[in-house]
Design a protein around this motif. Structure first.
Motif, short mmCIF file in Angstrom:
data_model
loop_
_atom_site.label_atom_id
_atom_site.label_comp_id
_atom_site.label_asym_id
_atom_site.label_seq_id
_atom_site.Cartn_x
_atom_site.Cartn_y
_atom_site.Cartn_z
N ASP B 268 0.82 -1.23 0.00
CA ASP B 268 0.00 0.00 0.00
C ASP B 268 0.84 1.27 0.00
OD1 ASP B 268 -2.20 -1.52 -0.10
OD2 ASP B 268 -2.96 -1.04 1.90
N LEU B 269 1.92 1.26 0.80
CA LEU B 269 2.72 2.49 0.88
C LEU B 269 3.34 2.80 -0.47
CD1 LEU B 269 3.66 4.71 2.82
CD2 LEU B 269 5.71 3.36 3.26
N ARG B 270 3.81 1.75 -1.16
CA ARG B 270 4.40 1.96 -2.49
C ARG B 270 3.34 2.52 -3.45
NH1 ARG B 270 7.13 -2.45 -6.55
NH2 ARG B 270 5.08 -2.42 -7.53
N LEU B 466 -7.54 10.97 -1.59
CA LEU B 466 -8.24 10.33 -2.70
C LEU B 466 -7.69 8.92 -2.94
CD1 LEU B 466 -10.44 11.03 -4.79
CD2 LEU B 466 -8.63 11.61 -6.37
N TRP B 467 -6.37 8.79 -2.78
CA TRP B 467 -5.78 7.45 -2.93
C TRP B 467 -6.41 6.49 -1.91
CZ3 TRP B 467 -3.28 4.44 0.64
CH2 TRP B 467 -2.76 3.23 0.15
N ALA B 468 -6.52 6.98 -0.66
CA ALA B 468 -7.12 6.14 0.39
C ALA B 468 -8.56 5.80 0.02
CB ALA B 468 -7.07 6.88 1.73
N ALA B 469 -9.27 6.78 -0.52
CA ALA B 469 -10.68 6.56 -0.86
C ALA B 469 -10.84 5.61 -2.04
CB ALA B 469 -11.36 7.89 -1.14
N THR B 470 -9.81 5.51 -2.88
CA THR B 470 -9.91 4.57 -4.01
C THR B 470 -9.31 3.20 -3.65
OG1 THR B 470 -7.84 5.39 -4.90
CG2 THR B 470 -9.85 6.31 -5.85
N THR B 471 -8.77 3.09 -2.44
CA THR B 471 -8.10 1.84 -2.04
C THR B 471 -8.86 1.08 -0.94
OG1 THR B 471 -6.01 2.94 -2.53
CG2 THR B 471 -5.86 0.91 -1.27
N TYR B 472 -9.44 1.84 -0.04
CA TYR B 472 -10.12 1.22 1.12
C TYR B 472 -11.62 1.44 1.06
CZ TYR B 472 -5.29 1.43 2.80
OH TYR B 472 -3.94 1.31 2.92
N PRO B 473 -12.43 0.57 1.65
CA PRO B 473 -12.05 -0.73 2.18
C PRO B 473 -11.71 -1.70 1.06
CG PRO B 473 -14.42 -0.33 2.47
CD PRO B 473 -13.86 0.87 1.82
N LYS B 474 -10.80 -2.61 1.37
CA LYS B 474 -10.29 -3.52 0.34
C LYS B 474 -11.21 -4.72 0.14
CE LYS B 474 -5.45 -2.59 0.03
NZ LYS B 474 -4.12 -3.16 0.07
N LEU B 475 -11.18 -5.25 -1.06
CA LEU B 475 -11.96 -6.45 -1.37
C LEU B 475 -11.02 -7.46 -2.02
CD1 LEU B 475 -14.96 -7.59 -1.54
CD2 LEU B 475 -14.88 -6.85 -3.93
N VAL B 483 -13.38 -4.37 -7.28
CA VAL B 483 -12.55 -3.83 -6.18
C VAL B 483 -12.85 -2.35 -6.00
CG1 VAL B 483 -10.17 -3.30 -5.49
CG2 VAL B 483 -10.70 -5.53 -6.50
N LEU B 484 -12.92 -1.62 -7.10
CA LEU B 484 -13.17 -0.18 -7.03
C LEU B 484 -14.56 0.10 -6.47
CD1 LEU B 484 -12.24 2.76 -7.67
CD2 LEU B 484 -13.39 2.51 -9.86
N SER B 485 -15.55 -0.68 -6.89
CA SER B 485 -16.91 -0.40 -6.45
C SER B 485 -17.07 -0.63 -4.94
CB SER B 485 -17.92 -1.24 -7.23
OG SER B 485 -17.71 -2.60 -6.92
N VAL B 489 -14.64 5.60 -2.82
CA VAL B 489 -14.92 6.31 -4.07
C VAL B 489 -15.97 5.56 -4.89
CG1 VAL B 489 -13.91 6.74 -6.37
CG2 VAL B 489 -12.82 7.67 -4.35
N GLY B 490 -15.85 4.22 -4.92
CA GLY B 490 -16.80 3.41 -5.66
C GLY B 490 -18.22 3.64 -5.16
N ARG B 491 -18.34 3.75 -3.84
CA ARG B 491 -19.67 3.95 -3.25
C ARG B 491 -20.18 5.36 -3.54
NH1 ARG B 491 -19.29 0.08 1.97
NH2 ARG B 491 -17.68 -1.23 1.08
#
Lengths: 45, 625
Positions: B268-270, B466-475, B483-485, B489-491
């Motif tokens: 994630d950090l990368r 925004l990165w966090a919002a496009t990454t979490y919560p993870k699926l 994964v995005l939905s 952000v997906g929601r």
């Protein structure tokens, strides 16, 4: 999840948390300081 | 400012060179321009006289008279009368007079002498006066006025030593006025007579270079041709010249991403560093060369004297919408940023005209919109950057914003009714001058630094979130869309999509628009991140530009997501929307009411949404979707 990317997740989350804190502090401090893309000599600050 | 220092004020007519002198005496880099009304608030600095004594120096907005009604002139009048709550009455006033236009400039000097404050006259632009054939006699002028007169050339730093000497103690005594105090006719007659003695005009007037240039640039037809040509050249240059430095920034971005990817294991950090920080911020920073070019060209127009000609050309047009040419200068400033544009309306006497100008100023496309336009315009033509077609579209974008501003101004002016007191537009056309390169470059660097600072703070922060919002919560899934939905952000996108779909946008574009309410430039970075997610599993070695990624995106039914209709609709939204909260705050302060600031924000946002919707639906009818 490997141990390597586990610490990365925690580190990334820490960066995100710090960013939220920085925004909160900035909002508290800002007193309509003006747009950073505007002329600094516009007197808006 | 130390209380013990003597306070010196620079005063005089607009465009007399006060700020140039202020910069020369204090080492400041306050904005200068070869047109009236550049300074609308008091600037402060510290200088030293010839004996090394520290003096506080203030630069007052230019004023033709101490009875002036516009807000900037009221500031100058209040300070000189000692009626300003924040600034004490000056101990000495340096009257900066344009030696080439002494008749007019002397009037304010005489008014200031009547205030019984020690006065020193800085006779500026002696080079311009001499080139025009005037025979200057500073000693005679000093004798007539009863105050020291120092010939200077502020832009070249000439005469400053003598001026510093004149500011040594004791200050010159307050002179006895040789005209009837408070009597405008007497003052005017004395001014004309003195100007005639101190600046003798040549017997025969020969046309200067400025006169010759103005015959073309102010011609009713040729003037407009030149104006359009200059604007076209400006946009063409922005597209064409910036390509090389943009390539450098892109290479730097690729190198930094490669470095991080080589040094860190997947995680994630990368991703945060490569996609969020380098990818997101880099996609905004890449437009730095264009921003610098825009400010360079605006600086050239301001410094050369062409800005005043543009206002003169527009006067007739402005009158048709109920504004004067005076309102055009703040509107022109708004092409750089709406905030100084709104501030510059202080030069407008009529409160109603000022209010209307403030209301429409943010429709002049500011520099923050530039990255958005630069991303979208080439997508319309499906080609690379550069070229006359793109410059033409760019010009059309600016014309559309300006025309809309004028139409709304006309409607609003009609609603507000006529002024109680009729005002007239009087614009001094300064002679053309060689640009002050030093100030232009420093100003451009200053603006570039402000842009980078914004990218390194606000935009960086938003990109991280925004990165966090496009990454979490993870699926745990192999399907990137799934994964995005599942992410924040997906929601959000799922909620937004039905609202923005009639405008031609999907949920992700709607989310990118939402993020750009913090700062317009964020849109580019947000798009880079939001549309990178789907591509994450594809060939990560080949990082297509955002534009190529966007062009390849499709709706679930296979239609192109960024069809010409959708791109035009997006452009329309960004031309009209007011996504700048600092502008709202400054409008509220300048109008003295949040009602105007918030009203303008809501009106422009709704207007942008409705215009975008109509444009998309009409374009769809023409088969562009």
């Amino acid at each position: 999840m490997t141990e390597a990317n586990d610490w990365q997740t925690w580190a990334a989350l820490a960066v995100v948390a710090l960013t939220i804190v920085a925004f909160a502090v900035r909002k508290k401090r800002s007193k309509s300081k003006g747009c950073s893309s505007c002329d600094k000599d516009s007197g808006c600050s | 400012m130390e209380a013990s220092n003597d306070l010196i004020a620079l005063a005089g007519n607009p465009n007399a060179g006060k700020t140039t002198l202020f910069n020369a005496l204090t080492g400041s880099i306050e904005k200068v321009g070869n047109y009236p009304g550049v300074t609308v608030s008091v600037k402060r600095g510290e200088m030293r006289n010839a004996h090394g004594k520290a003096l506080d120096l203030i630069d007052l907005p230019g004023s033709y008279s101490l009875d002036g009604g516009s807000p900037d002139q009221q500031i100058a009048r209040d300070v000189l009368h000692g009626e300003n709550a924040k600034i004490p009455k000056p101990d000495l006033v340096v009257c900066v007079l344009d030696a080439s236009n002494l008749e007019r400039h002397l009037q304010i000097a005489l008014e200031i002498i009547e205030l019984e404050i020690p006065v020193v006259v800085a006779l500026n632009m002696v080079d311009v006066a001499e080139k025009a054939g005037l025979r200057l006699d500073p000693v005679k002028l000093s004798g007539e006025l009863g105050v020291p007169v120092v010939p200077i050339q502020a832009d070249k730093g000439k005469g400053l030593v003598e001026l510093r000497q004149a500011l040594g103690h004791p200050f010159p005594p307050v002179p006895e006025a040789a005209w009837e105090k408070g009597n405008e006719a007497s003052r005017r007659a004395f001014g004309l007579q003195t100007a005639d003695l101190a600046a003798r005009r040549p017997e025969a007037h020969s046309a200067t270079i400025s006169d010759k240039l103005d015959r073309i640039l102010l011609h009713p037809v040729l003037g407009w041709v030149c104006f359009t040509g200059i604007m076209f050249a400006l946009f063409w240059s922005i597209f064409s010249f910036a390509g090389i430095p943009m390539g450098w920034i892109e290479s730097l971005q690729d190198w930094a991403t490669g470095l991080v990817e080589g040094a860190m294991a997947e995680g994630d950090l990368r991703d945060l560093i490569t996609q969020g920080i380098i990818g997101g911020v880099g996609s905004v920073v890449i437009f730095l060369p264009q921003i610098l070019l825009l400010f360079f060209f605006i600086g050239l127009m301001e410094s050369s004297g062409y800005m005043a000609r543009a206002a003169f050309l527009m006067d007739g047009f402005m009158a048709k919408v109920g504004l004067s040419g005076k309102a055009f200068l703040p509107l022109l400033s708004s092409y750089a940023c709406a905030i100084p544009g709104v501030m510059a309306t202080r030069t407008i006497d009529s409160p109603k005209e000022r209010l209307v100008t403030i209301f429409v100023a943010p429709w002049m496309s500011c520099s923050a919109r530039l990255p958005v336009y630069l991303l979208l315009v080439p997508m319309l033509l499906g080609g690379s950057e550069g070229g006359a077609k793109q410059a033409l579209i760019f010009l059309s974008i600016y014309v559309l914003g300006t025309l809309t501003a004028f139409i709304v101004a006309k409607i609003l002016r009609g609603k507000l009714g006529p002024d109680e007191v009729k005002t007239h537009f009087l614009l001094e056309l300064p002679p053309y001058r060689f640009p002050q390169w030093k100030y232009i470059f420093r100003h451009v660097l200053d603006r570039g630094w402000a842009f980078l600072k914004n990218a390194g703070t606000v935009i960086l922060g938003i990109m991280i979130l925004l990165w966090a919002a496009t990454t979490y919560p993870k699926l745990d899934s192999d399907d990137p869309a799934e994964v995005l939905s599942h992410t924040i952000v997906g929601r959000i996108s799922a909620v937004i999509e039905p609202i923005v779909k009639p405008m031609g946008f999907d949920g992700r574009t709607g989310t990118a628009i939402l993020t750009s309410f913090a700062a317009r430039e964020v849109f580019v970075g947000s798009m880079a991140q939001l549309f990178h997610v789907d591509e994450a599993d594809e060939d990560s070695e080949t990082r297509n530009s955002i534009r190529e990624q966007l062009t390849a995106e499709t709706w679930p039914d296979g239609r192109k997501l960024f069809s010409p209709a959708a791109v035009i609709s997006l452009l329309i939204f960004y031309i009209y929307a007011l996504q700048c909260l600092p502008t709202t705050a400054v409008v509220a302060r300048e109008t003295g009411s949040w009602k105007w600031g918030i009203g303008q924000f809501i009106f422009m946002t709704v207007f942008a949404g409705v215009a975008s919707l109509i444009v998309y639906q009409v374009a769809k009818l023409f088969g562009l979707a």
